[in-house]
Structures are given as structure tokens and as C-alpha cells.
Design a protein around this motif. Structure first.
Motif, PDB file in Angstrom:
ATOM      1  N   VAL A  68       0.748  -0.929  -0.508  1.00 36.12           N
ATOM      2  CA  VAL A  68       0.389  -0.102  -0.450  1.00 36.12           C
ATOM      3  C   VAL A  68       0.850   1.467  -0.144  1.00 36.12           C
ATOM      4  O   VAL A  68       1.594   1.580   0.087  1.00 36.12           O
ATOM      5  CB  VAL A  68      -0.599   0.224   0.726  1.00 36.12           C
ATOM      6  CG1 VAL A  68      -1.780   1.280   1.318  1.00 36.12           C
ATOM      7  CG2 VAL A  68      -1.898  -0.962   1.292  1.00 36.12           C
ATOM      8  N   CYS A  89      -7.903   2.093  -2.284  1.00 35.15           N
ATOM      9  CA  CYS A  89      -7.961   0.797  -1.148  1.00 35.15           C
ATOM     10  C   CYS A  89      -8.545   1.980  -0.057  1.00 35.15           C
ATOM     11  O   CYS A  89      -8.650   1.480   0.948  1.00 35.15           O
ATOM     12  CB  CYS A  89      -6.709   0.278  -0.728  1.00 35.15           C
ATOM     13  SG  CYS A  89      -5.713   1.118  -0.074  1.00 35.15           S
ATOM     14  N   LEU A 102      -4.416  -4.516   4.449  1.00 36.33           N
ATOM     15  CA  LEU A 102      -5.363  -3.380   4.721  1.00 36.33           C
ATOM     16  C   LEU A 102      -5.137  -3.941   6.276  1.00 36.33           C
ATOM     17  O   LEU A 102      -5.618  -2.331   6.743  1.00 36.33           O
ATOM     18  CB  LEU A 102      -6.634  -3.229   3.949  1.00 36.33           C
ATOM     19  CG  LEU A 102      -6.641  -3.230   2.605  1.00 36.33           C
ATOM     20  CD1 LEU A 102      -7.613  -3.139   1.632  1.00 36.33           C
ATOM     21  CD2 LEU A 102      -5.238  -1.783   2.256  1.00 36.33           C
TER      22      LEU A 102
END
Length: 240
Positions: free
Chosen positions: A172, A199, A234
Motif C-alpha cells: 500500500v 483502497c 489493509l
């Protein structure tokens, strides 16, 4: 066979002009040479400072895999640590794995880092994308990347001598506006594909978007692993 070890880019260019065959740790080519004959002239980049650097945002092509430590992102460190045996990792190099190997175990990690390759052209070094390096088999000097906020790597177990194991790499990144973007790369068999998506809305929306890309055409079991990895990365980001 004469082995040259240039200590500057200009010397390396001279070696190439003389027809030198680039070698990494020779872990992949040694058996072939023993069978088919050794080249008259070979070249190692282990004396070239640019090719042996290990830094926070870059890695030289001549770095052996067991030297890849905490200065690089987790996804790249874990990818390197999963290659072969300890003996292989003490001799195999970054460049040999990416350019000389059909498995390219480091490629998914490099893709999710949005890495760029520095290669040695006939006139000068220049920067290009990984797709060009893979297609044209350039002489790789090193990688440079964007450091992610979080990253992860998963390599499924596989039997020796069987098909290449499934690999899923994730990372990320934050853009200039503080928004987050997820990058996912999958090695299925000998093929590697990568996709990215925003995201910030959470794992479900990110996965829905990925299902509409080439990742959605992968086998169900592979997509299950991708979903697990996306949810994990995440969740790690949210816990920071």
C-alpha cells in the motif's frame, strides 16, 4: 573462460562491446555451460559499486539474496528469503533472479513496490520499467522503488520439481494527497500479473475492483489467496 569484473560503468560497457556474457551468481547457467561449453569472456558486476548497493530505496543487481535485510521493504525481503536454499541465496543475485530465471521470484515484490530498473545501454545507463527489462533481457544495474506504508508476501508450499508455487505480493502506497493505493502482483505458474486500486474505502471495495481486472480471471483458489492477502495488508494498515 576469462571473467572480467569491471569497477566502473565505462569498463562494463567496454566488456559488453567485447562480447562478454553477463553472469550473476552463475547458479542458473553453470550446468548449461558445463553441458554446452563455457563462453570465452564473461562479466560479473560484483566490483561495480552501483550494482552492489543496498539502500532504503534501491538495490543493486549484483547483491546476493542473503544480503537483502531490514533496509528494504518486507515484501522484497521475504521474497528473497524464499528463494531456494541457504546455499543458493548466498550466491544467487538480484539481477540473475529477475533477468536470468524463468521463475523470477523477486518480480511480484518489485512490481508492487512500483520499482524502476536502471540498466546499462550501449551508450549510457538509463532507467526503464520492469516490463522492458523482462522482454529485452537488459543488463540490469539495480532497482529503485517507492517505499510503501505496508507490504506483504505469501508463497504457497510446493513440491520440489513440480509447478512453480503460487506467489501473492501486496503493498500500500500513499500519494501526495494522502490517499492510499493498493498494488497486488500474482505469480501463477510462470506468468506474473499485477493490478492496483484505491483502497481507502476498505477491503471489500478494493477486492470488488480487482475482480474486474485480470485477477478476476484467475482460478478460484488463487483468488481466495489474493482476498486473504488483501484483507491482511489493509488490516495491518488500519492498525497503524
Amino acid at each position: 573462460m576469462l571473467l572480467r569484473q569491471p569497477t566502473s560503468v565505462s569498463e562494463a560497457q567496454e566488456c559488453l562491446a567485447q562480447g562478454a556474457v553477463p553472469v550473476g551468481g552463475a547458479t542458473l547457467v553453470w550446468a548449461t555451460w558445463q553441458r554446452d561449453g563455457f563462453p570465452d569472456l564473461a562479466m560479473s558486476l560484483r566490483g561495480l559499486p552501483e550494482a552492489t548497493a543496498v539502500e532504503a530505496g534501491s538495490l543493486g543487481a549484483a547483491v546476493v539474496l542473503n544480503r537483502i535485510g531490514d533496509r528494504v521493504p518486507e515484501v522484497l525481503r521475504r521474497a528473497a528469503g524464499s528463494v531456494g536454499t541457504g546455499a543458493v541465496r548466498r550466491t544467487a543475485t538480484v539481477g540473475g533472479n529477475l533477468v536470468g530465471s524463468s521463475l523470477r521470484c523477486l518480480l511480484p515484490a518489485a512490481l508492487v513496490l512500483d520499482a524502476r530498473a536502471r540498466v546499462l545501454g550501449p551508450d549510457r545507463p538509463y532507467e526503464t520499467d520492469l516490463a522492458e527489462v523482462m522482454a529485452k533481457r537488459h543488463l540490469l544495474l539495480g532497482l529503485r522503488w517507492h517505499t510503501p506504508l505496508v507490504s506483504g508476501y505469501r508463497k504457497q508450499p510446493a513440491e520440489a520439481g513440480g509447478p512453480p508455487p503460487l506467489v501473492v505480493a501486496t503493498a500500500v502506497h500513499a500519494d501526495g494527497g494522502g490517499r492510499h493505493r493498493l498494488r497486488v502482483a500474482v505469480r501463477e505458474g510462470y506468468d506474473v500479473l499485477s493490478e492496483s486500486t484505491a483502497c481507502d474505502a476498505g477491503a471489500d471495495e478494493a477486492l470488488d475492483t480487482l475482480e474486474r481486472t485480470d485477477i478476476g480471471a484467475l482460478p478460484a483458489g488463487t483468488r481466495d489467496v489474493v482476498r486473504e492477502q488483501v484483507a491482511d495488508i489493509l488490516a495491518t494498515l488500519a492498525g497503524r
